[in-house]
Write an enzyme that holds these catalytic residues in place. Structure first.
Site, PDB file in Angstrom:
ATOM      1  N   ALA A  16       0.817  -1.218   0.000  1.00 30.84           N
ATOM      2  CA  ALA A  16       0.000   0.000   0.000  1.00 30.84           C
ATOM      3  C   ALA A  16       0.847   1.263   0.000  1.00 30.84           C
ATOM      4  O   ALA A  16       0.577   2.204  -0.756  1.00 30.84           O
ATOM      5  CB  ALA A  16      -0.928  -0.010   1.217  1.00 30.84           C
ATOM      6  N   SER A  43       2.015  -7.761   2.885  1.00 30.70           N
ATOM      7  CA  SER A  43       0.958  -7.820   3.896  1.00 30.70           C
ATOM      8  C   SER A  43      -0.326  -7.114   3.458  1.00 30.70           C
ATOM      9  O   SER A  43      -1.412  -7.487   3.891  1.00 30.70           O
ATOM     10  CB  SER A  43       1.454  -7.199   5.206  1.00 30.70           C
ATOM     11  OG  SER A  43       2.517  -7.955   5.749  1.00 30.70           O
ATOM     12  N   THR A  44      -0.205  -6.077   2.618  1.00 32.20           N
ATOM     13  CA  THR A  44      -1.381  -5.307   2.225  1.00 32.20           C
ATOM     14  C   THR A  44      -2.477  -6.203   1.658  1.00 32.20           C
ATOM     15  O   THR A  44      -3.651  -6.088   2.022  1.00 32.20           O
ATOM     16  CB  THR A  44      -1.015  -4.243   1.166  1.00 32.20           C
ATOM     17  OG1 THR A  44      -0.120  -3.310   1.738  1.00 32.20           O
ATOM     18  CG2 THR A  44      -2.260  -3.503   0.683  1.00 32.20           C
ATOM     19  N   ALA A  47      -4.697  -7.871   4.293  1.00 33.74           N
ATOM     20  CA  ALA A  47      -5.379  -7.091   5.334  1.00 33.74           C
ATOM     21  C   ALA A  47      -6.892  -7.206   5.166  1.00 33.74           C
ATOM     22  O   ALA A  47      -7.422  -6.982   4.078  1.00 33.74           O
ATOM     23  CB  ALA A  47      -4.946  -5.626   5.249  1.00 33.74           C
ATOM     24  N   GLY A  49      -9.479  -6.054   7.798  1.00 36.02           N
ATOM     25  CA  GLY A  49     -10.362  -5.130   8.509  1.00 36.02           C
ATOM     26  C   GLY A  49     -10.748  -3.878   7.753  1.00 36.02           C
ATOM     27  O   GLY A  49     -11.894  -3.725   7.319  1.00 36.02           O
ATOM     28  N   GLY A  50      -9.828  -2.949   7.567  1.00 33.37           N
ATOM     29  CA  GLY A  50     -10.164  -1.716   6.878  1.00 33.37           C
ATOM     30  C   GLY A  50      -9.220  -0.587   7.226  1.00 33.37           C
ATOM     31  O   GLY A  50      -8.102  -0.812   7.689  1.00 33.37           O
ATOM     32  N   GLU A 122     -13.946  -1.223  15.558  1.00 28.53           N
ATOM     33  CA  GLU A 122     -12.992  -2.233  16.008  1.00 28.53           C
ATOM     34  C   GLU A 122     -12.461  -1.867  17.391  1.00 28.53           C
ATOM     35  O   GLU A 122     -12.732  -0.772  17.908  1.00 28.53           O
ATOM     36  CB  GLU A 122     -11.841  -2.373  14.995  1.00 28.53           C
ATOM     37  CG  GLU A 122     -12.316  -2.892  13.654  1.00 28.53           C
ATOM     38  CD  GLU A 122     -11.207  -3.030  12.625  1.00 28.53           C
ATOM     39  OE1 GLU A 122     -11.471  -3.581  11.554  1.00 28.53           O
ATOM     40  OE2 GLU A 122     -10.077  -2.581  12.898  1.00 28.53           O
ATOM     41  N   ASP A 223      13.448  -6.237   6.243  1.00 26.09           N
ATOM     42  CA  ASP A 223      14.518  -5.856   5.312  1.00 26.09           C
ATOM     43  C   ASP A 223      14.827  -4.361   5.363  1.00 26.09           C
ATOM     44  O   ASP A 223      15.988  -3.954   5.410  1.00 26.09           O
ATOM     45  CB  ASP A 223      14.133  -6.244   3.881  1.00 26.09           C
ATOM     46  CG  ASP A 223      13.902  -7.728   3.723  1.00 26.09           C
ATOM     47  OD1 ASP A 223      14.739  -8.509   4.208  1.00 26.09           O
ATOM     48  OD2 ASP A 223      12.896  -8.113   3.116  1.00 26.09           O
ATOM     49  N   HIS A 244      -1.549 -10.317  16.940  1.00 25.10           N
ATOM     50  CA  HIS A 244      -2.983 -10.324  16.657  1.00 25.10           C
ATOM     51  C   HIS A 244      -3.615 -11.399  17.530  1.00 25.10           C
ATOM     52  O   HIS A 244      -3.144 -12.529  17.567  1.00 25.10           O
ATOM     53  CB  HIS A 244      -3.243 -10.621  15.176  1.00 25.10           C
ATOM     54  CG  HIS A 244      -4.623 -10.272  14.745  1.00 25.10           C
ATOM     55  ND1 HIS A 244      -5.720 -11.004  15.120  1.00 25.10           N
ATOM     56  CD2 HIS A 244      -5.100  -9.259  13.982  1.00 25.10           C
ATOM     57  CE1 HIS A 244      -6.810 -10.462  14.606  1.00 25.10           C
ATOM     58  NE2 HIS A 244      -6.456  -9.395  13.910  1.00 25.10           N
ATOM     59  N   ARG A 290      -5.788  -4.708  21.300  1.00 17.08           N
ATOM     60  CA  ARG A 290      -5.239  -6.015  20.943  1.00 17.08           C
ATOM     61  C   ARG A 290      -4.270  -6.572  21.974  1.00 17.08           C
ATOM     62  O   ARG A 290      -4.240  -7.782  22.199  1.00 17.08           O
ATOM     63  CB  ARG A 290      -4.538  -5.925  19.580  1.00 17.08           C
ATOM     64  CG  ARG A 290      -5.503  -5.812  18.426  1.00 17.08           C
ATOM     65  CD  ARG A 290      -4.774  -5.660  17.116  1.00 17.08           C
ATOM     66  NE  ARG A 290      -5.711  -5.689  16.004  1.00 17.08           N
ATOM     67  CZ  ARG A 290      -5.375  -5.491  14.743  1.00 17.08           C
ATOM     68  NH1 ARG A 290      -4.117  -5.234  14.435  1.00 17.08           N
ATOM     69  NH2 ARG A 290      -6.272  -5.539  13.778  1.00 17.08           N
ATOM     70  N   HIS A 351       1.954 -10.034  14.494  1.00 17.99           N
ATOM     71  CA  HIS A 351       1.143  -9.412  13.454  1.00 17.99           C
ATOM     72  C   HIS A 351       1.709  -8.099  12.925  1.00 17.99           C
ATOM     73  O   HIS A 351       1.667  -7.843  11.733  1.00 17.99           O
ATOM     74  CB  HIS A 351      -0.262  -9.171  14.008  1.00 17.99           C
ATOM     75  CG  HIS A 351      -1.224  -8.598  13.017  1.00 17.99           C
ATOM     76  ND1 HIS A 351      -1.532  -9.232  11.831  1.00 17.99           N
ATOM     77  CD2 HIS A 351      -1.961  -7.462  13.042  1.00 17.99           C
ATOM     78  CE1 HIS A 351      -2.415  -8.511  11.161  1.00 17.99           C
ATOM     79  NE2 HIS A 351      -2.685  -7.420  11.854  1.00 17.99           N
ATOM     80  N   ARG A 386      -0.344  -0.430  18.556  1.00 15.82           N
ATOM     81  CA  ARG A 386      -1.082   0.081  17.400  1.00 15.82           C
ATOM     82  C   ARG A 386      -2.574  -0.172  17.556  1.00 15.82           C
ATOM     83  O   ARG A 386      -2.996  -1.279  17.853  1.00 15.82           O
ATOM     84  CB  ARG A 386      -0.589  -0.602  16.126  1.00 15.82           C
ATOM     85  CG  ARG A 386      -1.373  -0.214  14.871  1.00 15.82           C
ATOM     86  CD  ARG A 386      -0.859  -0.978  13.682  1.00 15.82           C
ATOM     87  NE  ARG A 386      -1.287  -2.368  13.708  1.00 15.82           N
ATOM     88  CZ  ARG A 386      -2.377  -2.834  13.084  1.00 15.82           C
ATOM     89  NH1 ARG A 386      -3.163  -2.009  12.435  1.00 15.82           N
ATOM     90  NH2 ARG A 386      -2.664  -4.121  13.122  1.00 15.82           N
ATOM     91  N   LEU A 392      -2.978   0.942   7.881  1.00 14.25           N
ATOM     92  CA  LEU A 392      -3.189   1.279   6.471  1.00 14.25           C
ATOM     93  C   LEU A 392      -3.326   2.784   6.291  1.00 14.25           C
ATOM     94  O   LEU A 392      -2.823   3.357   5.327  1.00 14.25           O
ATOM     95  CB  LEU A 392      -4.427   0.561   5.932  1.00 14.25           C
ATOM     96  CG  LEU A 392      -4.238  -0.903   5.516  1.00 14.25           C
ATOM     97  CD1 LEU A 392      -5.571  -1.533   5.149  1.00 14.25           C
ATOM     98  CD2 LEU A 392      -3.258  -1.026   4.354  1.00 14.25           C
TER      99      LEU A 392
END
Length: 538
Positions: A16, A43-44, A47, A49-50, A122, A223, A244, A290, A351, A386, A392
């Site tokens: 993203a 990872s994008t 994903a 959730g939103g 969430e 990386d 997660h 979380r 996660h 987070r 995102l």
């Protein structure tokens, strides 16, 4: 003779953040986007959730800021939080303009010019502010942005290209510290290429693959963090690794996470006997942040000696479940679990990497010409934990800000030329790749056991001793044999593991995602953990 390539902007990572940066730069610039494997391997794409943003008239910027600060356990940088949230609506509007098919409130209604999209809630959020595309938001965003990138002739997509190290003036013995590009392994030819650029952006994702159990794809090896550290950039808060709470527990399910939104829509966590347990740990129960939920699950699993707990949404109507969570429903059916009738077996898994390369609000690192965006970076937004769906949002806001910053400087920066080729004259082909596989497995196992959800000083000391031995072995191997993707990733992962351990050992308190039995209380003053590399020039 290795090949040399020149770009205005070199973007390392095709998720993203990287795609957003490329699309916000003008079409007259030559841009290259590197992907270690296939473009969708990041990872994008996975994903669910939103994206969190202030979109509803009943919501406010202050509320989103306050929720983020609370979730971050006092360690968020308020300036970064406010910057991100204040730019959230325009970032979402940009995504809508690109054509991202977000779920509408009423799919049959005509667009009357108002905000017509469905918002969910969430953990940690006080309002419904998560805009989503059913439960496959990442895939919807990725496919939309990728199609836009592929339609731009000035953007070159280079799959199967693994960045090895950054090229800086200081590494070449030149005056100054500017980043000039990177050495890159073309996996198809086996050759190491030299890519020079006016600006280089690290958009490589996080480092959750440092743990044995993770929701992340295999590419999440830290990386960008490792390359930036070796080049002389500071890193921050790497002790905060988010687990997660709810990944599918099944022998054939490698890394499938069960979206946070399922709990947001009424899913309940239960023990094998059907008893709920979250109300005993937090008044917010299943909607607690979380870190709270992951520790509660970890506690119950250890207390009862069970392999997993269960997430149950079967009390909701079947058509509601299937329409809101089609991806989860279909994936679980593949494993014989009908979530409209059965609870889902779940466990926590690594996660998200909350720390990373220290940057400002424009994504600038300590090295001129080098930027870091997305999960690779440490902006200060996430603090000690987070909050769901802020990641995102961070990608889009900071990628756009980075693009604007690059444009302001572009005319003043010359394209680097005459960079030296990669020197492979002193190395040979390896006939002992079993060492790489063994070290990879050992590293991830002791990180899970010693630097996981619950820590102690003794466990961290053991981890530090083990990682130093591994680093010595890996560096010797790296010095003598030709590079491969596996070797590059192992070298980076071991370095980031060492940085995580060092960061955790410096924090003598429990805060957010860093929980240690030796220091169970939170200190009155919140401080970031900033590590400074030997090559840092200030």
């Amino acid at each position: 003779m290795s090949q040399h390539f020149q770009h205005d902007v070199l973007i390392i990572g095709s998720g993203a953040a990287g795609l957003t940066l490329a699309l916000n730069l003008p079409s007259q610039l030559h841009i290259a986007i590197l992907s270690k494997g296939e473009l969708s391997n990041g990872s994008t794409f996975w994903a669910q959730g939103g994206v969190a943003a202030v979109l509803d008239d009943t919501d406010t910027i202050e509320s989103h800021v306050e929720d983020t600060l609370i979730a971050g356990a006092g360690l968020c940088r308020e300036e970064a939080v406010r910057f991100t949230v204040e730019h959230s609506r325009e970032a979402i509007q940009w995504l809508i303009e690109q054509g991202v098919p977000f779920t509408r409130e009423d799919p049959t209604a005509r667009d009357d010019g108002g905000f017509a999209f469905h918002l969910t809630r969430e953990g940690g959020h006080s309002h419904r502010r998560i805009i989503h595309a059913a439960d496959a938001t990442g895939a919807a965003i990725f496919k939309t942005l990728l199609a836009k990138v592929q339609a731009r002739p000035n953007i070159e997509l280079l799959e199967q290209h693994v960045a090895i190290d950054l090229i800086t003036e200081s590494k070449l013995g030149l005056p100054g510290r500017r980043c000039l590009g990177a050495y890159v392994l073309d996996r198809q030819s086996g050759e190491v290429e030299t890519h020079s650029a006016r600006f280089t952006a690290l958009a490589c994702g996080g480092a959750a693959k440092v743990y044995l159990y993770t929701s992340n794809p295999d590419s999440a090896c830290g990386d960008g963090i490792a390359m930036a550290w070796r080049a002389g950039c500071r890193v921050g808060n790497l002790e905060f690794n988010q687990f997660h709470p709810t990944c599918l527990y099944h022998p054939q399910a490698k890394n499938f996470l069960i979206t946070e939104a399922l709990r947001g829509e009424g899913g309940l966590l239960k023990l094998p006997n059907g008893e709920r347990f979250m109300p005993r740990f937090d008044p917010r129960a299943e909607l607690a942040p979380r870190d709270v939920v992951a520790r509660a699950i970890d506690h119950e699993m250890k207390r009862l000696g069970i392999d997993c707990v269960y997430l149950d949404i079967s009390h909701k109507p079947a058509d509601f479940i299937q329409s809101h969570f089609p991806t989860v429903h279909e994936r679980c059916l593949d494993f014989g679990i009908d979530i409209t009738r059965d609870p889902i077996p779940v466990v926590p898994a690594a996660h998200y990497t909350c720390g990373g390369v220290v940057v400002d609000n424009h994504g600038r690192t300590d090295i001129p010409g080098l930027y870091a965006i997305g999960e690779t970076s440490f902006t200060g937004l996430h603090g000690a934990n987070r909050m769901a769906s802020n990641s995102l949002l961070e990608c889009f806001v900071y990628a756009r800000s980075t693009a604007f910053d690059m444009l302001e400087q572009m005319a003043d920066i010359e394209l680097p030329s005459n960079l030296p080729s990669w020197d492979a004259s002193q190395v040979t082909d390896s006939d002992e790749d079993v060492i790489i596989a063994h070290n990879w497995d050992e590293l991830r196992r002791f990180m899970w056991d010693y630097v996981g959800i619950v820590r102690t000083s003794k466990r961290l000391q053991r981890a530090q001793h083990r990682v130093k031995l591994l680093l010595d072995e890996i560096n010797e191997f790296y010095s003598n044999y030709k590079v491969s993707r596996d070797l590059i990733e192992l070298r980076n992962l071991a370095l980031v593991a060492d940085l995580m351990i060092r960061s955790a050992m410096q924090r003598h308190e429990s805060r957010g995602l860093h929980y240690t039995l030796d220091y169970p209380d939170m200190l009155p003053e919140a401080r970031d953990t900033i590590l400074v590399p030997p090559t840092y020039a200030g």
